[in-house]
Design a protein around this motif. Structure first.
Motif, mmCIF file in Angstrom:
data_model
loop_
_atom_site.group_PDB
_atom_site.id
_atom_site.type_symbol
_atom_site.label_atom_id
_atom_site.label_comp_id
_atom_site.label_asym_id
_atom_site.label_seq_id
_atom_site.Cartn_x
_atom_site.Cartn_y
_atom_site.Cartn_z
ATOM 1 N N GLY B 160 0.838 -1.218 0.000
ATOM 2 C CA GLY B 160 0.000 0.000 0.000
ATOM 3 C C GLY B 160 0.859 1.248 0.000
ATOM 4 O O GLY B 160 0.617 2.203 -0.762
ATOM 5 N N GLY B 161 1.889 1.229 0.859
ATOM 6 C CA GLY B 161 2.793 2.371 0.931
ATOM 7 C C GLY B 161 3.509 2.578 -0.385
ATOM 8 O O GLY B 161 3.632 3.715 -0.886
ATOM 9 N N GLY B 162 3.974 1.477 -0.965
ATOM 10 C CA GLY B 162 4.689 1.549 -2.255
ATOM 11 C C GLY B 162 3.797 2.095 -3.351
ATOM 12 O O GLY B 162 4.224 2.922 -4.181
ATOM 13 N N VAL B 163 2.547 1.651 -3.365
ATOM 14 C CA VAL B 163 1.600 2.100 -4.406
ATOM 15 C C VAL B 163 1.374 3.609 -4.284
ATOM 16 O O VAL B 163 1.407 4.343 -5.281
ATOM 17 C CB VAL B 163 0.263 1.318 -4.286
ATOM 18 N N VAL B 164 1.168 4.085 -3.049
ATOM 19 C CA VAL B 164 0.929 5.523 -2.842
ATOM 20 C C VAL B 164 2.176 6.334 -3.226
ATOM 21 O O VAL B 164 2.085 7.356 -3.908
ATOM 22 C CB VAL B 164 0.515 5.799 -1.376
ATOM 23 N N ALA B 165 3.355 5.842 -2.782
ATOM 24 C CA ALA B 165 4.600 6.556 -3.103
ATOM 25 C C ALA B 165 4.803 6.635 -4.611
ATOM 26 O O ALA B 165 5.232 7.675 -5.149
ATOM 27 C CB ALA B 165 5.774 5.850 -2.442
ATOM 28 N N GLN B 171 7.408 8.350 -6.858
ATOM 29 C CA GLN B 171 8.711 7.822 -6.439
ATOM 30 C C GLN B 171 8.990 6.519 -7.182
ATOM 31 O O GLN B 171 8.073 5.709 -7.378
ATOM 32 C CB GLN B 171 8.715 7.565 -4.933
ATOM 33 N N GLU B 172 10.224 6.344 -7.568
ATOM 34 C CA GLU B 172 10.598 5.102 -8.260
ATOM 35 C C GLU B 172 10.380 3.920 -7.299
ATOM 36 O O GLU B 172 10.736 4.014 -6.113
ATOM 37 C CB GLU B 172 12.077 5.147 -8.654
ATOM 38 N N THR B 173 9.853 2.845 -7.828
ATOM 39 C CA THR B 173 9.539 1.694 -6.972
ATOM 40 C C THR B 173 10.808 1.140 -6.319
ATOM 41 O O THR B 173 10.802 0.779 -5.146
ATOM 42 C CB THR B 173 8.844 0.590 -7.804
ATOM 43 N N HIS B 174 11.897 1.087 -7.086
ATOM 44 C CA HIS B 174 13.116 0.473 -6.528
ATOM 45 C C HIS B 174 13.689 1.328 -5.392
ATOM 46 O O HIS B 174 14.305 0.814 -4.457
ATOM 47 C CB HIS B 174 14.155 0.230 -7.635
ATOM 48 N N VAL B 175 13.436 2.626 -5.419
ATOM 49 C CA VAL B 175 13.885 3.493 -4.316
ATOM 50 C C VAL B 175 13.123 3.145 -3.037
ATOM 51 O O VAL B 175 13.709 3.017 -1.958
ATOM 52 C CB VAL B 175 13.661 4.995 -4.673
ATOM 53 N N PHE B 176 11.828 2.972 -3.224
ATOM 54 C CA PHE B 176 10.988 2.627 -2.066
ATOM 55 C C PHE B 176 11.423 1.275 -1.481
ATOM 56 O O PHE B 176 11.595 1.133 -0.267
ATOM 57 C CB PHE B 176 9.512 2.586 -2.492
ATOM 58 N N ILE B 177 11.610 0.295 -2.383
ATOM 59 C CA ILE B 177 11.974 -1.060 -1.915
ATOM 60 C C ILE B 177 13.341 -1.028 -1.214
ATOM 61 O O ILE B 177 13.526 -1.624 -0.150
ATOM 62 C CB ILE B 177 11.966 -2.065 -3.096
ATOM 63 N N ALA B 178 14.279 -0.311 -1.782
ATOM 64 C CA ALA B 178 15.616 -0.229 -1.176
ATOM 65 C C ALA B 178 15.524 0.410 0.207
ATOM 66 O O ALA B 178 16.172 -0.057 1.172
ATOM 67 C CB ALA B 178 16.530 0.591 -2.080
ATOM 68 N N SER B 179 14.691 1.432 0.310
ATOM 69 C CA SER B 179 14.520 2.108 1.600
ATOM 70 C C SER B 179 13.909 1.160 2.641
ATOM 71 O O SER B 179 14.335 1.149 3.802
ATOM 72 C CB SER B 179 13.622 3.333 1.384
ATOM 73 N N VAL B 180 12.943 0.352 2.197
ATOM 74 C CA VAL B 180 12.316 -0.626 3.104
ATOM 75 C C VAL B 180 13.373 -1.621 3.578
ATOM 76 O O VAL B 180 13.494 -1.913 4.777
ATOM 77 C CB VAL B 180 11.150 -1.361 2.391
ATOM 78 N N ARG B 181 14.160 -2.146 2.638
ATOM 79 C CA ARG B 181 15.159 -3.169 2.968
ATOM 80 C C ARG B 181 16.206 -2.609 3.928
ATOM 81 O O ARG B 181 16.688 -3.308 4.816
ATOM 82 C CB ARG B 181 15.811 -3.702 1.708
ATOM 83 N N ASN B 182 16.584 -1.351 3.722
ATOM 84 C CA ASN B 182 17.575 -0.752 4.619
ATOM 85 C C ASN B 182 16.990 -0.444 5.988
ATOM 86 O O ASN B 182 17.710 -0.414 6.982
ATOM 87 C CB ASN B 182 18.103 0.572 4.021
#
Lengths: 297, 256
Positions: B160-165, B171-182
Motif C-alpha cells: 500500500g505504501g509503495g503504491v501511494v509513493a 517515487q521510483e519503486t526500486h527506491v521505495f523497496i531499497a529504503s524498506v530493505r535498509n
C-alpha cells in the motif's frame, strides 16, 4: 431397551415369576439408593436456596419434585450433576460420595447420569444425529456402533425421521424429545428431568411423561422429575407402562391390579422439604400451602 | 464490589482460564479438528479485513509522511519510515484490534449464548470439559493465526505504501523497496512477530472469559460481547506499550 426384547426379558421371567423379585432384594445395588442427599445446605450470597435437604431415590424409582419457580428445584438437579457444590452436607450417587469431587472426578460420575434440560439445551451447531450421538462420540465409540444406537434412541422418542435436521428446524416439543434421546444414549441408570414439559402443549407434555414412565417401568431407571405442573404429577404417579401380548407398550392406570410404589412426590418450600410421600398422601394433606399449589386456591 | 477488587478478581479468573487451557492440552480427549476449524475461522476468515486494513494503513502512512520527508529532502526514506512503523507497531496492533473486533465478539457471543441456553451445562453434564473443548482450541488458534495475519498485514501495508509513493508522489519503486530493505532489521521482525502471540492470548482469554461468565439472558450476551471487545482492545494497547519497552531492552532495537 424398549425395542430389544432380550433386555426386557430380565424384567419378567415367566417360568419363575418370583425370581426377579428375590434377585432384586438380594442385590446390594438395589438396596443402595441411586441418589442420596444428606442435610444439604446451599446459599448464594445471603440468599438461602437449600436449607437442610435430605432425601433418597431408590433404584428404579421416580422422585417428582414440586415447588414454585425459583424455589431450588433445579438447584437439586445441578447438585446431583456436580455443576454446583453444596455449602455443607453430603451427596451420594450410587453409594459414592461425590460432594467434594473435582471436575475431572465428576466426569466419570456424569457418565452414569442422563440429563434432560428445561429448553432441551441442544447444541445449535450440531445436527440431531450429532446431538444424540454426542456422548458416544466424546467417548470415542466407532461410528458403526454410534449410528444404530442413535437410531434406536430416536425411535424411542419417535423422531427417527428428524435425524438429519438441525435443532432450529424443530418445534419446541421435538427439541425436548431429542433432548431426551440425547440424555438416554449410553443407557444411563439415572435420568434427571428439569421441567421437561414447561411451555409445551398438553399432548406433547403427555408424550414426554409417557417416555419417563417407560424408562421407569420398563428400563428400571432411577429419575428425578422436576416440575410445577400438576398434570405431570397425575400421569407419573397414577399410570404405569407394560408390554401387551403383541409386544406393544401400553399404559394402564394403577388400581386394584397394581399399586405404584416406585413413584414419590417431594415438595420444596423456602429451601426445605415441605412434603414427602405418595401422591395420595399429597392430595389428602391439610397443609394450606400444598392445597393452594395443587388446587390453585 | 469495589472497582479495584473487581479488576483483581477478573484478572485472577482470566489467569486461571489460561492456566487451565494449557493444562488441559496435555489431557485426553483432544480436539485437533476443533483447533483447525477455529484456525480457518480466525485466520482465513479474518484475512480480507486484515489485508484491507494493512494496505490502506501503509498507504496513509506514506500519504501523511511523504510531504514532511520531502520538506527535509529525505523522501527517499519513506519506505524505511512506513516499514518500521508497520512492522514494529501498526501491523501487530491494528491486526490485533481488527481480530479483537471480529473474533473476540464472535467468541464471546457464541459462548455467552451457549451459557444462557444451558448448552455449556449440557456439555459438562455429558462429561465434556468446556475449557478443553471450547476455550483451548480458540486460544491456540488465535495464538498461531494472529502472527500469520500480522505478516499478511505488514506485507500488504508495504505494498500500500509503495503504491501511494509510486502513484501519488511519483517515487521510483526500486527506491521505495531499497529504503524498506535498509530500514528493517532482524530485531524489528522478531519483535513484530513476538507481539501477536501475546495479543492472541489476550484476545482469546478475555473473550472466552467474558463469554463463559455471561449472566442475564440475551441482554447479558450483548453486554459480554461489548465488554470482550472493549477490554481486549484496551489490554492490547496497554500491553503493547510494556511489551515494546521490554522488547527494546531484550532485542536492543535502534531508533526509528
Amino acid at each position: 431397551m424398549l425395542s430389544e426384547s432380550d433386555e426386557q426379558g430380565t424384567v419378567f421371567d415367566e417360568e419363575e415369576p418370583g425370581k426377579y423379585l428375590e434377585d432384586a432384594v438380594d442385590e446390594p445395588s438395589r438396596v443402595r439408593p441411586a441418589i442420596e442427599f444428606r442435610d444439604v445446605h446451599l446459599s448464594f450470597d445471603d440468599v438461602t436456596i437449600l436449607n437442610g435437604i435430605s432425601f433418597s431415590v431408590r433404584k428404579g424409582e421416580t422422585k417428582i419434585i414440586l415447588g414454585r419457580s425459583g424455589g431450588g428445584k433445579s438447584t437439586i438437579i445441578r447438585l446431583v450433576l456436580g455443576l454446583l457444590k453444596p455449602d455443607s452436607g453430603t451427596i451420594l450417587i450410587d453409594g459414592e460420595d461425590i460432594t467434594y469431587y473435582n471436575e475431572e472426578q465428576m466426569m466419570g460420575v456424569r457418565q452414569k447420569i442422563g440429563m434432560v434440560f428445561q429448553e432441551g439445551a441442544l447444541f445449535d451447531s450440531l445436527s440431531v444425529f450429532e446431538n444424540v450421538a454426542y456422548r458416544l462420540i466424546e467417548r470415542g465409540v466407532a461410528y458403526e456402533e454410534v449410528e444404530p444406537e442413535v437410531r434406536r434412541m430416536l425411535r424411542f422418542v419417535d423422531l427417527e425421521d428428524a435425524i438429519d435436521k438441525m435443532p432450529d428446524e424443530l418445534s419446541g416439543g421435538m427439541r425436548r424429545r431429542v433432548g431426551i434421546a440425547r440424555a438416554l444414549i449410553g443407557d444411563p441408570q439415572i435420568v434427571l428431568f428439569d421441567e421437561p414439559t414447561a411451555g409445551l402443549d398438553p399432548p406433547t407434555a403427555r408424550t414426554i411423561c409417557e417416555l419417563a414412565i417407560k424408562l421407569r417401568d420398563l428400563q428400571d431407571v432411577s429419575s428425578i422429575f422436576v416440575t410445577h405442573e400438576m398434570n405431570n404429577l397425575r400421569y407419573l404417579s397414577s399410570e404405569y407402562a407394560t408390554v401387551d401380548d403383541e409386544g406393544k407398550v401400553i399404559f394402564e392406570k394403577e388400581g386394584e391390579k397394581l399399586c405404584l410404589i416406585n413413584t414419590e412426590v417431594m415438595m420444596i418450600r423456602d429451601g426445605q422439604i415441605n412434603f414427602s410421600g405418595t401422591d395420595e398422601k399429597l392430595e389428602h394433606t391439610d397443609d394450606p400451602y400444598i392445597r393452594t399449589f395443587i388446587y390453585g386456591k | 464490589m469495589y472497582p479495584v477488587y473487581r479488576f483483581l478478581f477478573e484478572l485472577q479468573e482470566i489467569s486461571l482460564l489460561i492456566w487451565r487451557s494449557f493444562v488441559n492440552l496435555r489431557r485426553r480427549p483432544r480436539y485437533p479438528g476443533e483447533v483447525l476449524r477455529q484456525m480457518d475461522l480466525i485466520g482465513v476468515g479474518s484475512l480480507p479485513i486484515v489485508l484491507l486494513t494493512g494496505f490502506f494503513t501503509g498507504g496513509v502512512l506514506v500519504l501523511q509522511t511523504f510531504p514532511t520527508l520531502e520538506y527535509y529532502s529525505i523522501q527517499s526514506e519513506a519506505g524505511r519510515s512506513v516499514a518500521t512503523s508497520l512492522i514494529r507497531e501498526l501491523g501487530p496492533v491494528l491486526t490485533a484490534l481488527m481480530v479483537s473486533g471480529r473474533i473476540g465478539s464472535a467468541i464471546s457471543a457464541e459462548l455467552g449464548s451457549m451459557v444462557v441456553s444451558q448448552q455449556i451445562d449440557a456439555m459438562r453434564a455429558f462429561g465434556t470439559n468446556p475449557i478443553r473443548k471450547l476455550v483451548a482450541p480458540r486460544i491456540i488458534a488465535l495464538i498461531f493465526m494472529l502472527p500469520l495475519l500480522t505478516i499478511a498485514a505488514d506485507i500488504f501495508g508495504l505494498i500500500g505504501g509503495g503504491v501511494v509513493a509510486s502513484l501519488i508522489y511519483n517515487q521510483e519503486t526500486h527506491v521505495f523497496i531499497a529504503s524498506v530493505r535498509n530500514g528493517i532489521s532482524t530485531s524489528d521482525l522478531v519483535g513484530g512477530m513476538i507481539k501477536p502471540f501475546f495479543f492472541g492470548l489476550i484476545i482469546g482469554a478475555v473473550s472466552c472469559h467474558k463469554g463463559l461468565s455471561t449472566t442475564g439472558g440475551t441482554v447479558g450476551v450483548g453486554r459480554s460481547t461489548t465488554n470482550a471487545v472493549v477490554i481486549a482492545s484496551i489490554w492490547v494497547i496497554i500491553f503493547d506499550f510494556f511489551l515494546s519497552k521490554a522488547l527494546h531492552f531484550v532485542l536492543d532495537m535502534g531508533p526509528i
